[in-house]
Scaffold this active site. Structure first.
Site, PDB file in Angstrom:
ATOM      1  N   GLU A 110     -28.743  48.770 -13.105  1.00  0.00           N
ATOM      2  CA  GLU A 110     -29.825  49.935 -12.562  1.00  0.00           C
ATOM      3  C   GLU A 110     -31.028  49.090 -11.755  1.00  0.00           C
ATOM      4  O   GLU A 110     -31.327  48.146 -12.663  1.00  0.00           O
ATOM      5  CB  GLU A 110     -29.964  50.908 -13.649  1.00  0.00           C
ATOM      6  CG  GLU A 110     -28.942  51.576 -14.176  1.00  0.00           C
ATOM      7  CD  GLU A 110     -29.198  52.292 -15.698  1.00  0.00           C
ATOM      8  OE1 GLU A 110     -29.990  53.323 -15.556  1.00  0.00           O
ATOM      9  OE2 GLU A 110     -28.806  51.820 -16.709  1.00  0.00           O
ATOM     10  N   LYS A 112     -34.850  48.542 -11.635  1.00  0.00           N
ATOM     11  CA  LYS A 112     -35.727  48.782 -12.911  1.00  0.00           C
ATOM     12  C   LYS A 112     -36.940  49.372 -12.157  1.00  0.00           C
ATOM     13  O   LYS A 112     -37.723  48.524 -11.573  1.00  0.00           O
ATOM     14  CB  LYS A 112     -36.006  47.257 -13.574  1.00  0.00           C
ATOM     15  CG  LYS A 112     -37.012  47.401 -14.664  1.00  0.00           C
ATOM     16  CD  LYS A 112     -37.157  46.066 -15.294  1.00  0.00           C
ATOM     17  CE  LYS A 112     -37.932  46.036 -16.378  1.00  0.00           C
ATOM     18  NZ  LYS A 112     -39.391  46.403 -16.157  1.00  0.00           N
ATOM     19  N   ASP A 114     -40.681  50.323 -11.200  1.00  0.00           N
ATOM     20  CA  ASP A 114     -41.957  49.712 -11.730  1.00  0.00           C
ATOM     21  C   ASP A 114     -42.917  50.979 -12.088  1.00  0.00           C
ATOM     22  O   ASP A 114     -43.768  51.527 -11.231  1.00  0.00           O
ATOM     23  CB  ASP A 114     -42.678  48.829 -10.615  1.00  0.00           C
ATOM     24  CG  ASP A 114     -43.867  47.930 -11.270  1.00  0.00           C
ATOM     25  OD1 ASP A 114     -43.759  47.939 -12.424  1.00  0.00           O
ATOM     26  OD2 ASP A 114     -44.404  47.335 -10.462  1.00  0.00           O
ATOM     27  N   TYR A 219     -33.219  57.404 -17.179  1.00  0.00           N
ATOM     28  CA  TYR A 219     -32.228  56.184 -17.163  1.00  0.00           C
ATOM     29  C   TYR A 219     -31.690  56.093 -18.573  1.00  0.00           C
ATOM     30  O   TYR A 219     -30.662  55.258 -18.836  1.00  0.00           O
ATOM     31  CB  TYR A 219     -32.797  55.056 -16.868  1.00  0.00           C
ATOM     32  CG  TYR A 219     -33.957  54.568 -17.634  1.00  0.00           C
ATOM     33  CD1 TYR A 219     -33.902  54.498 -18.761  1.00  0.00           C
ATOM     34  CD2 TYR A 219     -35.324  54.524 -17.033  1.00  0.00           C
ATOM     35  CE1 TYR A 219     -35.182  54.221 -19.780  1.00  0.00           C
ATOM     36  CE2 TYR A 219     -36.477  54.361 -17.783  1.00  0.00           C
ATOM     37  CZ  TYR A 219     -36.494  53.940 -18.848  1.00  0.00           C
ATOM     38  OH  TYR A 219     -37.456  53.823 -19.669  1.00  0.00           O
ATOM     39  N   LYS A 307     -35.701  39.859 -14.152  1.00  0.00           N
ATOM     40  CA  LYS A 307     -36.923  39.992 -13.493  1.00  0.00           C
ATOM     41  C   LYS A 307     -36.887  39.143 -12.091  1.00  0.00           C
ATOM     42  O   LYS A 307     -36.384  38.064 -11.955  1.00  0.00           O
ATOM     43  CB  LYS A 307     -38.228  39.497 -13.995  1.00  0.00           C
ATOM     44  CG  LYS A 307     -38.139  40.027 -15.434  1.00  0.00           C
ATOM     45  CD  LYS A 307     -38.626  41.489 -15.605  1.00  0.00           C
ATOM     46  CE  LYS A 307     -40.218  41.578 -15.302  1.00  0.00           C
ATOM     47  NZ  LYS A 307     -40.725  42.916 -15.602  1.00  0.00           N
ATOM     48  N   CYS A 401     -66.583  22.944 -29.165  1.00  0.00           N
ATOM     49  CA  CYS A 401     -66.450  24.101 -28.970  1.00  0.00           C
ATOM     50  C   CYS A 401     -67.339  24.752 -28.039  1.00  0.00           C
ATOM     51  O   CYS A 401     -68.340  24.572 -28.147  1.00  0.00           O
ATOM     52  CB  CYS A 401     -66.428  24.888 -30.185  1.00  0.00           C
ATOM     53  SG  CYS A 401     -66.147  26.700 -30.061  1.00  0.00           S
ATOM     54  N   CYS A 404     -69.620  27.426 -30.263  1.00  0.00           N
ATOM     55  CA  CYS A 404     -70.423  27.109 -31.300  1.00  0.00           C
ATOM     56  C   CYS A 404     -70.743  25.596 -31.370  1.00  0.00           C
ATOM     57  O   CYS A 404     -71.751  25.336 -32.020  1.00  0.00           O
ATOM     58  CB  CYS A 404     -69.683  27.406 -32.555  1.00  0.00           C
ATOM     59  SG  CYS A 404     -68.287  26.412 -33.080  1.00  0.00           S
ATOM     60  N   CYS A 419     -60.924  24.900 -32.589  1.00  0.00           N
ATOM     61  CA  CYS A 419     -62.440  24.852 -33.140  1.00  0.00           C
ATOM     62  C   CYS A 419     -62.157  25.332 -34.815  1.00  0.00           C
ATOM     63  O   CYS A 419     -61.552  26.178 -35.018  1.00  0.00           O
ATOM     64  CB  CYS A 419     -63.272  26.088 -32.696  1.00  0.00           C
ATOM     65  SG  CYS A 419     -64.538  26.190 -33.550  1.00  0.00           S
ATOM     66  N   CYS A 424     -67.249  30.435 -36.312  1.00  0.00           N
ATOM     67  CA  CYS A 424     -67.495  30.379 -34.890  1.00  0.00           C
ATOM     68  C   CYS A 424     -67.460  32.140 -34.436  1.00  0.00           C
ATOM     69  O   CYS A 424     -66.646  32.680 -34.553  1.00  0.00           O
ATOM     70  CB  CYS A 424     -66.315  29.892 -34.177  1.00  0.00           C
ATOM     71  SG  CYS A 424     -66.471  29.822 -32.226  1.00  0.00           S
TER      72      CYS A 424
END
Length: 664
Positions: A110, A112, A114, A219, A307, A401, A404, A419, A424
């Protein structure tokens, strides 16, 4: 007066017929002017004689109902997502897995659509509730908006109880017209038809949805076996017969080669469709075989979504920046010259980690190829080396980092840098965002932007702080009024009753996803037992390996974490795994799979199902090797034959009533 009633019924029948011909069959039999004239006549009559108003009247489609908020709806049968396939090999692997259980499977292929997944419930043939998918278990009621979709019948051709599922979408033509109008009104444009459809359905005022000309393809019938169907294709044909709109481009395939041909055809033709599709859905057609194949925690094993290849475009990589996740992981991100891909404008994409960048020799200043993986997540594919000018800057991983300043660390077995500063600010904030997220504690209204605002105002820096928030705290902040403040506090307090598995996932323990959290919580039941658990006790649970077990033990060996758990206890959070309080341990039922067939005289089938589940059993719709007991009422048919053939225990209604007698 009889003449008035007769005319109202006549108008409704005609308008419903014309609606079906126009919006479902795409074959109008009257001019728009005639339709509009009859509709106006019906509106006038219903206005003059309100005692004859009906929820299933065609006049209900014009919108106008305004809600204060969306109600939550629990799906009786979860609306699971599908696993993905991206190429022919993935599809062949799926076919191979199916054939380990099913000989010579037939597949329904079927398009698909969107759009936005939804569930419709009809009672006695009348639409009484529509809901979004949500997280698959809890959605939002959108009946007032779905009633405005003209391809959705408010009354079926048969007076039956049925749940059906499908996809709400907006056609390409409607989308273009909507954006043209928004441009004239100097409003922000919608990125693509899917976003426009989703935004339209989630309007509290149904007149907005009514103006957007939405559409819907159905569906799925989630309990098709209970309605007597033996195949998915049969259930779709039935939907057509009772006036529901399905997509007619589906094809029943006898082999995977036929499926692959279908995929190729629609990969080439998809741009010619009047609506967007983002792939092909493939399902094993036989419902008994679906039952045999079963499910993983998140997806059915009998279906997959192919897909389409992601659209690729080129743009300039302007810079590489770094973000900090809740576990401290550092992710490099591409800052891009904005470019449109798969319907949306992209200006940022993930670069995953240092190894990903160095292997591809991606440099700041490069022209790069980007795409949306699975049409959702933007990612950089590779640089266009031939277009380099010599001014591009080679990549160098940061050592500290970016938030921090703590020196980053990289574990031997991992590609990511971390980190390690547990204080942080960004780590703390990401942890709070995760805690409040839908799959964790699901705090309605406490999204990422609100958490950032509260964090920056130093109102919350830890999980317990969320439960110390007051209405007065919120009223001091921008964008918070009396009602919104009150609603957020209510939503926060409501989550105190969540089952412990949600809290466990929300804590953000490394390697503990929602599935693992549920497995562990269901085993240990209460947090105090889990805190005392050893690695051996944890790894004894199926699917829990040493890495997960070590992570959990380490977490609960940390005094700060223990103190936080105790704080949450004092604040009134539930620390127990919630099972239905009515569940009774009954030896004849516990952890057994039942199928009900035929007509029961003493009980309705729904009542029998509820009793079995209360006694610890599970009810499915079709007989398979996994079935433990078949309860056979009068006129039991093929299911009884199959159960006898497979040697499955069969109870008649008298036996069933005897078995449940001690508990009801």
């Amino acid at each position: 007066m009889d003449k008035i009633i007769k005319r109202i019924h006549e108008l409704r029948e005609k308008l419903n017929k014309y609606n079906y011909e126009y919006y479902v069959l795409d074959n109008p039999t009257v001019p728009d002017s005639d339709y509009d004239r009859l509709m106006q006549e019906l509106i006038n009559l219903e206005r003059e004689y309100p005692c004859y108003n009906s929820d299933d009247s065609p006049t209900q489609r014009v919108g106008g109902q305004v809600l204060d908020q969306f109600k939550k709806v629990e799906h009786e049968i979860p609306m699971l997502s599908l696993g993905n396939a991206f190429n022919d090999e993935d599809m062949k692997d799926f076919d191979k897995r199916v054939k380990e259980v099913v000989k010579n499977p037939r597949y329904m292929a079927e398009l698909k659509i969107d759009g936005l997944a939804c569930s419709l419930h009809y009672r006695n043939g009348r639409l009484y509730r529509a809901a979004t998918r949500g997280d698959g278990v809890i959605g939002e009621e959108i009946t007032h908006n779905v009633k405005t979709i003209r391809s959705v019948p408010l009354r079926l051709k048969k007076d039956i109880d049925i749940e059906v599922r499908g996809e709400i979408f907006m056609s390409k033509r409607t989308f273009e017209s909507l954006n043209e109008k928004r441009a004239k009104d100097q409003l922000a444009l919608f990125a693509n038809p899917r976003n426009a459809a989703a935004g339209s359905v989630r309007q509290l005022d149904s007149s907005v949805a009514a103006s957007r000309n939405l559409d819907l393809f159905l569906y799925s019938v989630p309990n098709a076996e209970n309605l007597g169907f033996t195949s998915h294709s049969e259930s779709l044909d039935y939907l057509d017969k009772i006036g529901l709109k399905t997509n007619r481009e589906r094809k029943l395939c006898k082999s995977m080669n036929e499926v692959l041909d279908y995929i190729k055809t629609w990969t080439d033709k998809r741009n010619n469709l009047p609506y967007d599709i983002d792939g092909i859905v493939i399902k094993v057609d036989d419902l008994d075989k679906q039952d045999e194949l079963g499910f993983t925690v998140k997806t059915p094993k009998w279906a997959i979504a192919f897909k389409f290849p992601a659209e690729e475009v080129s743009t300039t990589l302007k810079d590489i920046t770094f973000t900090v996740g809740r576990t401290g992981s550092i992710t490099p991100n591409a800052e891009l010259e904005p470019v449109k891909v798969a319907g949306t404008t992209v200006s940022r994409a993930t670069l995953h980690n240092e190894e990903f960048i160095t292997l591809r020799d991606i440099r700041v200043g490069d022209r790069v190829i980007i795409r949306k993986a699975g049409d959702i997540i933007p990612e950089v594919v590779k640089p266009i080396v031939d277009e380099r000018t010599g001014d591009e800057a080679p990549f160098k991983m940061v050592e500290d980092c970016p938030v921090c300043g703590e020196t980053l660390e990289r574990k031997e077995s991992e590609a990511d840098y971390y980190c390690v500063n547990e204080d942080c600010p960004r780590r703390l904030m990401e942890g709070l965002i995760h805690y409040a997220s839908r799959n964790a504690m699901n705090i309605d209204g406490l999204g990422e932007k609100i958490i950032e605002q509260l964090f920056n105002e130093k109102l919350i820096t830890s999980i317990p702080d969320i439960y110390r928030l007051t209405k007065e705290d919120l009223l001091r902040l921008e964008r918070f009024g009396d009602k919104s403040s009150e609603n957020l506090i209510k939503a926060i307090n409501k989550t105190k009753d969540n089952s412990f598995d949600r809290l466990l996932f929300g804590l953000g323990i490394r390697h503990v996803g929602s599935k693992v959290a549920n497995l562990i919580a269901s085993k240990f039941k209460v947090v105090d037992q889990l805190m005392e658990a050893t690695i051996d006790e944890l790894t004894a649970i199926n699917e829990i390996g040493e890495k997960i077990a070590s992570s959990i033990v380490d977490y609960f060996n940390d005094e700060d974490n223990i103190n936080m758990i105790n704080e949450l206890k004092e604040l009134g959070l539930n620390m127990e795994y919630e099972v239905d309080e009515d569940i009774i341990e009954a030896e004849a039922f516990t952890e057994k799979t039942f199928v009900l067939t035929g007509t029961l005289e003493e009980l309705k089938r729904k009542e029998a199902k509820a009793i079995i589940e209360r006694l610890g059993g599970k009810v499915t719709g079709s007989v398979s090797k996994k079935t433990d007991v078949l309860v056979a009422g009068k006129e039991a048919g093929s299911k009884l034959d199959k159960a006898v053939k497979l040697g499955i225990e069969v109870w008649d209604e008298v036996t069933f009533l005897e078995k449940i007698k001690p508990y009801v």
